[in-house]
Scaffold this active site. Structure first.
Site, PDB file in Angstrom:
ATOM      1  N   HIS A 155       0.796  -1.225   0.000  1.00  0.00           N
ATOM      2  CA  HIS A 155       0.000   0.000   0.000  1.00  0.00           C
ATOM      3  C   HIS A 155       0.837   1.288   0.000  1.00  0.00           C
ATOM      4  CE1 HIS A 155      -3.429  -2.591   0.906  1.00  0.00           C
ATOM      5  NE2 HIS A 155      -2.742  -3.095   1.917  1.00  0.00           N
ATOM      6  N   ASP A 156       1.501   1.558   1.109  1.00  0.00           N
ATOM      7  CA  ASP A 156       2.077   2.883   1.349  1.00  0.00           C
ATOM      8  C   ASP A 156       3.165   3.316   0.370  1.00  0.00           C
ATOM      9  OD1 ASP A 156       0.395   3.443   3.526  1.00  0.00           O
ATOM     10  OD2 ASP A 156       1.679   2.311   4.874  1.00  0.00           O
TER      11      ASP A 156
END
Length: 313
Positions: free
Chosen positions: A242-243
């Site tokens: 994700h990040d």
């Protein structure tokens, strides 16, 4: 031009990879500081994890701050079931030799935005938005000075990962997310709709491990640990990463595509609290306040990530 950024984070294996990607890219990104927030685990562990990751990168010149220990109004919800009891299970990273700065992270954010020319500092948010909302509430004058807020959070087409309707970062502190979405600064959102396309398949993890450097091995161990939860849930060939989409967007925005639309946060409903309601098809006349990304180039993303991680110790 080199972008000046503040990373606001709750590390988190994927947060750690996002931080490493930024610190491996000094030609493009000047990391003014890393600020921890409560989220994946409590603030104490997240702060320690931020120190460990900065130390792993060899960039011990980058200051690390502790921010808020709880959401604006709610009881903290954490995710040890995904990230482990430390929040960064997987690699055996040593206790950090560097220390947290004494200043509160929210005050650092405010002070930094006021000290730099307007429109020159970008906020990169990888966790709940508590610190950013607190800064905006405490010093509203910073809002027009923010170059951009690039956040990992939310979902629309992929719905939720902590509830059927909500993504974790927004769910933990929806009131903070609401403050941020209304602040008027330019916002780019990397939701699950994009991050679910960035799957850390076994060949991709193996390529990172094969770099042979300390950072590459640590990232491979992080992803191997954290992927088990998502692999069981989704049954995909790899778990979403994700990040790092936030950092990758700053480095190569062409890897992603989306559209400017209205994004609102649900704060009242018991059923859908924390939902990011994206008017992607422009069916209302609500103001278009965020660029909501929907697609990404996974091959290009992992090529960039692997190349940059190879630069680290």
């Amino acid at each position: 031009m080199k972008k000046k950024i503040i990373i606001d984070t709750d590390p988190g294996q994927d947060d750690a990879v996002a931080i490493l990607l930024a610190l491996a890219s000094p030609e493009e990104l000047e990391v003014l500081g890393v600020v921890a927030v409560a989220g994946n685990v409590g603030l104490a562990n997240n702060s320690k994890n931020a120190l460990k990751v900065v130390e792993l990168s060899g960039r011990t010149d980058v200051p690390v701050y502790a921010g808020c220990s709880r959401p604006l109004r709610r009881t903290l919800v954490t995710a040890e079931h995904v990230h482990g009891d430390t929040g960064l299970n997987g690699p055996d990273l040593p206790e950090p030799a560097i220390a947290l700065q004494k200043q509160h992270g929210v005050d650092f954010i405010i002070e930094t935005l006021l000290a730099h020319e307007p429109g020159t500092v970008t906020l990169c948010t990888l966790g709940p938005l508590t610190n950013i909302a607190m800064a905006l509430n405490k010093a509203p004058e910073i809002a027009p000075r923010i170059a951009e807020i690039v956040m990992m959070g939310g979902a629309y087409f992929e719905v939720g990962n902590i509830t059927p309707a909500a993504e974790f970062n927004i769910y933990v502190d929806p009131e903070a997310a609401d403050v941020v979405m209304r602040c008027g600064a330019p916002i780019t959102i990397m939701p699950l709709d994009v991050t679910h396309q960035m799957q850390s398949t076994r060949p991709r993890i193996d390529a990172i491990r094969a770099l042979g450097n300390r950072s590459g091995v640590a990232v491979a161990e992080m992803l191997t640990f954290s992927e088990s939860f998502d692999l069981k849930k989704y049954g995909w060939a790899g778990a979403p990463l994700h990040d790092p989409c936030v950092t990758a967007y700053l480095l190569e925005p062409g890897l992603f595509e989306g559209r400017l639309c209205n994004v609102a946060i649900e704060c009242a409903s018991e059923l859908t609290v924390g939902m990011t309601v994206a008017d992607y098809w422009h069916v209302t006349d609500r103001p278009r306040n965020a660029t909501f990304m929907r697609n990404g180039n996974a091959e290009g993303f992992y090529k960039l990530l692997t190349e940059r991680l190879a630069r680290l110790p």
